[in-house]
Motif scaffolding. Structure first.
Motif, PDB file in Angstrom:
ATOM      1  N   VAL A  57       0.922  -1.088   0.037  1.00 30.27           N
ATOM      2  CA  VAL A  57       0.105   0.166  -0.145  1.00 30.27           C
ATOM      3  C   VAL A  57       0.752   1.341  -0.024  1.00 30.27           C
ATOM      4  CG1 VAL A  57      -1.776   1.160   1.456  1.00 30.27           C
ATOM      5  CG2 VAL A  57      -1.808  -1.235   1.190  1.00 30.27           C
ATOM      6  N   ARG A  58       1.731   1.189   0.720  1.00 28.56           N
ATOM      7  CA  ARG A  58       2.883   2.378   0.857  1.00 28.56           C
ATOM      8  C   ARG A  58       4.266   1.918   0.855  1.00 28.56           C
ATOM      9  NH1 ARG A  58      -0.223   2.257   5.370  1.00 28.56           N
ATOM     10  NH2 ARG A  58       1.307   1.771   6.611  1.00 28.56           N
ATOM     11  N   PRO A  59       4.873   2.271  -0.116  1.00 21.02           N
ATOM     12  CA  PRO A  59       4.195   2.868  -1.348  1.00 21.02           C
ATOM     13  C   PRO A  59       3.636   1.993  -2.027  1.00 21.02           C
ATOM     14  CG  PRO A  59       6.769   2.588  -1.683  1.00 21.02           C
ATOM     15  CD  PRO A  59       6.497   2.181  -0.313  1.00 21.02           C
ATOM     16  N   GLU A  60       2.709   2.546  -2.989  1.00 22.18           N
ATOM     17  CA  GLU A  60       2.032   1.329  -3.891  1.00 22.18           C
ATOM     18  C   GLU A  60       3.012   0.859  -4.892  1.00 22.18           C
ATOM     19  OE1 GLU A  60      -1.722   1.174  -6.843  1.00 22.18           O
ATOM     20  OE2 GLU A  60      -1.812   2.590  -5.139  1.00 22.18           O
ATOM     21  N   ASN A  61       3.224  -0.468  -4.630  1.00 20.10           N
ATOM     22  CA  ASN A  61       4.062  -1.003  -5.666  1.00 20.10           C
ATOM     23  C   ASN A  61       3.659  -2.702  -5.824  1.00 20.10           C
ATOM     24  OD1 ASN A  61       6.194  -1.559  -7.337  1.00 20.10           O
ATOM     25  ND2 ASN A  61       7.753  -1.172  -5.719  1.00 20.10           N
ATOM     26  N   THR A  62       4.063  -3.301  -6.987  1.00 22.50           N
ATOM     27  CA  THR A  62       3.850  -4.583  -6.956  1.00 22.50           C
ATOM     28  C   THR A  62       4.971  -5.216  -7.362  1.00 22.50           C
ATOM     29  OG1 THR A  62       1.429  -4.402  -7.762  1.00 22.50           O
ATOM     30  CG2 THR A  62       2.487  -6.273  -8.548  1.00 22.50           C
ATOM     31  N   TYR A  63       5.508  -6.232  -6.472  1.00 23.94           N
ATOM     32  CA  TYR A  63       6.435  -7.054  -6.859  1.00 23.94           C
ATOM     33  C   TYR A  63       5.784  -8.547  -7.317  1.00 23.94           C
ATOM     34  CZ  TYR A  63       8.231  -4.026  -3.402  1.00 23.94           C
ATOM     35  OH  TYR A  63       8.835  -2.871  -2.951  1.00 23.94           O
ATOM     36  N   ALA A  64       5.956  -8.556  -8.849  1.00 23.41           N
ATOM     37  CA  ALA A  64       5.500  -9.439  -9.361  1.00 23.41           C
ATOM     38  C   ALA A  64       6.361 -10.983  -9.302  1.00 23.41           C
ATOM     39  CB  ALA A  64       5.202  -8.987 -11.045  1.00 23.41           C
ATOM     40  N   ARG A  65       5.565 -12.040  -9.654  1.00 24.19           N
ATOM     41  CA  ARG A  65       6.317 -13.438  -9.782  1.00 24.19           C
ATOM     42  C   ARG A  65       7.062 -13.248 -11.065  1.00 24.19           C
ATOM     43  NH1 ARG A  65       0.850 -16.821  -9.070  1.00 24.19           N
ATOM     44  NH2 ARG A  65       0.248 -14.461  -9.685  1.00 24.19           N
ATOM     45  N   TRP A  66       8.139 -14.044 -11.017  1.00 24.61           N
ATOM     46  CA  TRP A  66       9.075 -14.249 -12.246  1.00 24.61           C
ATOM     47  C   TRP A  66       8.615 -15.378 -12.758  1.00 24.61           C
ATOM     48  CZ3 TRP A  66      11.875 -10.246 -14.101  1.00 24.61           C
ATOM     49  CH2 TRP A  66      12.061  -9.187 -13.341  1.00 24.61           C
ATOM     50  N   ALA A  67       8.659 -15.472 -14.031  1.00 25.66           N
ATOM     51  CA  ALA A  67       8.065 -16.527 -14.789  1.00 25.66           C
ATOM     52  C   ALA A  67       9.603 -17.240 -15.287  1.00 25.66           C
ATOM     53  CB  ALA A  67       7.512 -16.452 -16.315  1.00 25.66           C
ATOM     54  N   PHE A  68       9.814 -18.703 -14.838  1.00 20.50           N
ATOM     55  CA  PHE A  68      10.990 -19.180 -15.040  1.00 20.50           C
ATOM     56  C   PHE A  68      10.697 -20.298 -16.125  1.00 20.50           C
ATOM     57  CE2 PHE A  68      11.520 -17.910 -10.571  1.00 20.50           C
ATOM     58  CZ  PHE A  68      12.701 -17.528 -10.662  1.00 20.50           C
ATOM     59  N   PRO A  69      11.602 -20.268 -17.208  1.00 18.09           N
ATOM     60  CA  PRO A  69      11.430 -21.105 -18.276  1.00 18.09           C
ATOM     61  C   PRO A  69      11.644 -22.819 -17.706  1.00 18.09           C
ATOM     62  CG  PRO A  69      13.331 -19.766 -18.684  1.00 18.09           C
ATOM     63  CD  PRO A  69      12.697 -19.245 -17.308  1.00 18.09           C
ATOM     64  N   LYS A  70      10.906 -23.554 -18.346  1.00 20.37           N
ATOM     65  CA  LYS A  70      11.131 -24.831 -17.916  1.00 20.37           C
ATOM     66  C   LYS A  70      12.101 -25.402 -18.643  1.00 20.37           C
ATOM     67  CE  LYS A  70       6.297 -25.584 -16.368  1.00 20.37           C
ATOM     68  NZ  LYS A  70       5.146 -26.522 -16.695  1.00 20.37           N
ATOM     69  N   ALA A  71      13.066 -26.178 -18.092  1.00 22.43           N
ATOM     70  CA  ALA A  71      14.114 -26.800 -18.921  1.00 22.43           C
ATOM     71  C   ALA A  71      13.661 -27.777 -19.893  1.00 22.43           C
ATOM     72  CB  ALA A  71      15.017 -27.719 -17.878  1.00 22.43           C
ATOM     73  N   GLN A  72      14.178 -27.932 -21.113  1.00 20.76           N
ATOM     74  CA  GLN A  72      13.417 -28.713 -22.210  1.00 20.76           C
ATOM     75  C   GLN A  72      14.622 -29.944 -22.084  1.00 20.76           C
ATOM     76  OE1 GLN A  72      12.677 -26.448 -25.727  1.00 20.76           O
ATOM     77  NE2 GLN A  72      11.618 -24.915 -24.626  1.00 20.76           N
ATOM     78  N   ALA A  73      13.969 -30.947 -22.413  1.00 21.38           N
ATOM     79  CA  ALA A  73      14.737 -32.309 -22.749  1.00 21.38           C
ATOM     80  C   ALA A  73      15.228 -32.220 -24.033  1.00 21.38           C
ATOM     81  CB  ALA A  73      13.792 -33.390 -22.394  1.00 21.38           C
ATOM     82  N   ASP A  74      16.414 -32.859 -23.964  1.00 22.43           N
ATOM     83  CA  ASP A  74      17.021 -33.077 -25.638  1.00 22.43           C
ATOM     84  C   ASP A  74      16.195 -34.089 -26.115  1.00 22.43           C
ATOM     85  OD1 ASP A  74      19.053 -31.037 -25.103  1.00 22.43           O
ATOM     86  OD2 ASP A  74      20.220 -32.219 -24.179  1.00 22.43           O
TER      87      ASP A  74
END
Length: 109
Positions: A91-108
Protein backbone atom coordinates in the motif's frame (compact mmCIF):
# COMPACT_ATOMS: atom_id res chain seq x y z
CA UNK A 1 -17.92 -15.96 -6.90
CA UNK A 2 -16.39 -13.71 -9.53
CA UNK A 3 -13.69 -14.18 -12.11
CA UNK A 4 -11.46 -11.71 -10.28
CA UNK A 5 -8.14 -13.03 -8.97
CA UNK A 6 -7.95 -13.85 -5.28
CA UNK A 7 -5.79 -11.91 -2.83
CA UNK A 8 -4.97 -12.17 0.84
CA UNK A 9 -4.34 -9.21 3.07
CA UNK A 10 -1.48 -9.47 5.53
CA UNK A 11 -0.27 -7.31 8.38
CA UNK A 12 1.59 -7.51 11.62
CA UNK A 13 -0.27 -6.12 14.61
CA UNK A 14 2.99 -5.05 16.28
CA UNK A 15 4.02 -3.00 13.24
CA UNK A 16 0.63 -1.44 12.48
CA UNK A 17 0.05 -0.56 16.11
CA UNK A 18 -2.78 1.94 16.61
CA UNK A 19 -3.27 2.34 12.86
CA UNK A 20 -4.19 -1.33 12.35
CA UNK A 21 -7.81 -0.54 11.45
CA UNK A 22 -6.59 2.04 8.91
CA UNK A 23 -4.14 -0.47 7.43
CA UNK A 24 -6.91 -3.05 7.07
CA UNK A 25 -9.11 -0.45 5.34
CA UNK A 26 -6.28 0.47 2.97
CA UNK A 27 -5.69 -3.19 2.10
CA UNK A 28 -9.39 -3.69 1.29
CA UNK A 29 -9.53 -0.49 -0.74
CA UNK A 30 -6.44 -1.31 -2.80
CA UNK A 31 -7.65 -4.86 -3.45
CA UNK A 32 -10.96 -3.55 -4.73
CA UNK A 33 -9.35 -0.86 -6.87
CA UNK A 34 -6.97 -3.39 -8.45
CA UNK A 35 -9.77 -5.88 -9.13
CA UNK A 36 -8.94 -8.55 -6.54
CA UNK A 37 -11.35 -10.56 -4.42
CA UNK A 38 -9.88 -10.15 -0.94
CA UNK A 39 -10.50 -13.51 0.73
CA UNK A 40 -9.31 -12.49 4.19
CA UNK A 41 -6.67 -10.51 6.02
CA UNK A 42 -4.20 -12.51 8.03
CA UNK A 43 -2.94 -10.78 11.16
CA UNK A 44 0.13 -11.95 13.06
CA UNK A 45 2.32 -10.30 15.67
CA UNK A 46 5.98 -10.47 16.67
CA UNK A 47 5.39 -13.59 18.78
CA UNK A 48 3.88 -15.62 15.93
CA UNK A 49 6.29 -18.35 14.95
CA UNK A 50 6.98 -19.14 11.30
CA UNK A 51 4.97 -16.14 10.09
CA UNK A 52 6.09 -16.24 6.48
CA UNK A 53 5.78 -20.01 6.25
CA UNK A 54 2.22 -19.79 7.57
CA UNK A 55 1.45 -17.00 5.12
CA UNK A 56 2.81 -19.02 2.21
CA UNK A 57 0.65 -21.98 3.27
CA UNK A 58 -2.40 -19.68 3.35
CA UNK A 59 -1.53 -18.44 -0.16
CA UNK A 60 -1.47 -22.03 -1.41
CA UNK A 61 -4.65 -23.08 0.40
CA UNK A 62 -6.57 -20.05 -0.88
CA UNK A 63 -4.98 -20.19 -4.35
CA UNK A 64 -4.18 -16.50 -3.91
CA UNK A 65 -2.66 -14.60 -6.80
CA UNK A 66 -1.44 -11.80 -4.52
CA UNK A 67 -0.75 -10.75 -0.95
CA UNK A 68 -1.51 -7.12 -0.14
CA UNK A 69 0.35 -5.63 2.80
CA UNK A 70 0.73 -2.09 4.18
CA UNK A 71 4.52 -2.00 3.69
CA UNK A 72 7.38 -4.43 3.10
CA UNK A 73 8.24 -4.04 6.79
CA UNK A 74 5.32 -6.39 7.51
CA UNK A 75 7.14 -9.04 5.42
CA UNK A 76 10.49 -8.72 7.19
CA UNK A 77 11.50 -5.95 4.78
CA UNK A 78 11.51 -7.94 1.55
CA UNK A 79 9.13 -9.53 -0.94
CA UNK A 80 11.44 -12.58 -1.13
CA UNK A 81 10.82 -15.52 -0.83
CA UNK A 82 7.02 -15.12 -0.90
CA UNK A 83 7.13 -13.53 -4.36
CA UNK A 84 7.91 -17.00 -5.70
CA UNK A 85 4.39 -18.05 -4.72
CA UNK A 86 2.36 -14.93 -5.58
CA UNK A 87 2.55 -11.23 -6.38
CA UNK A 88 3.26 -8.96 -3.41
CA UNK A 89 1.48 -5.61 -3.41
CA UNK A 90 2.31 -2.86 -0.93
CA UNK A 91 0.00 0.00 0.00
CA UNK A 92 2.83 2.38 0.98
CA UNK A 93 4.41 3.01 -1.40
CA UNK A 94 1.99 1.44 -3.82
CA UNK A 95 4.09 -1.13 -5.61
CA UNK A 96 3.73 -4.60 -7.08
CA UNK A 97 6.46 -7.18 -6.80
CA UNK A 98 5.48 -9.62 -9.54
CA UNK A 99 6.29 -13.29 -9.72
CA UNK A 100 8.98 -14.13 -12.21
CA UNK A 101 8.25 -16.69 -14.88
CA UNK A 102 11.01 -19.23 -14.99
CA UNK A 103 11.30 -21.13 -18.25
CA UNK A 104 11.05 -24.87 -17.86
CA UNK A 105 14.09 -26.88 -18.82
CA UNK A 106 13.56 -28.66 -22.08
CA UNK A 107 14.68 -32.23 -22.57
CA UNK A 108 17.01 -32.97 -25.45
CA UNK A 109 15.59 -35.08 -28.06
Amino acid sequence: MTDNPTALGYLRRDISGPQQTWDETQIRSLAKRLGYDLTKTIIFDADTEYRLEQLETAVQLNQAEAVITPTLEHLEGTADPLVKACDIITVRPENTYARWAFPKAQADG
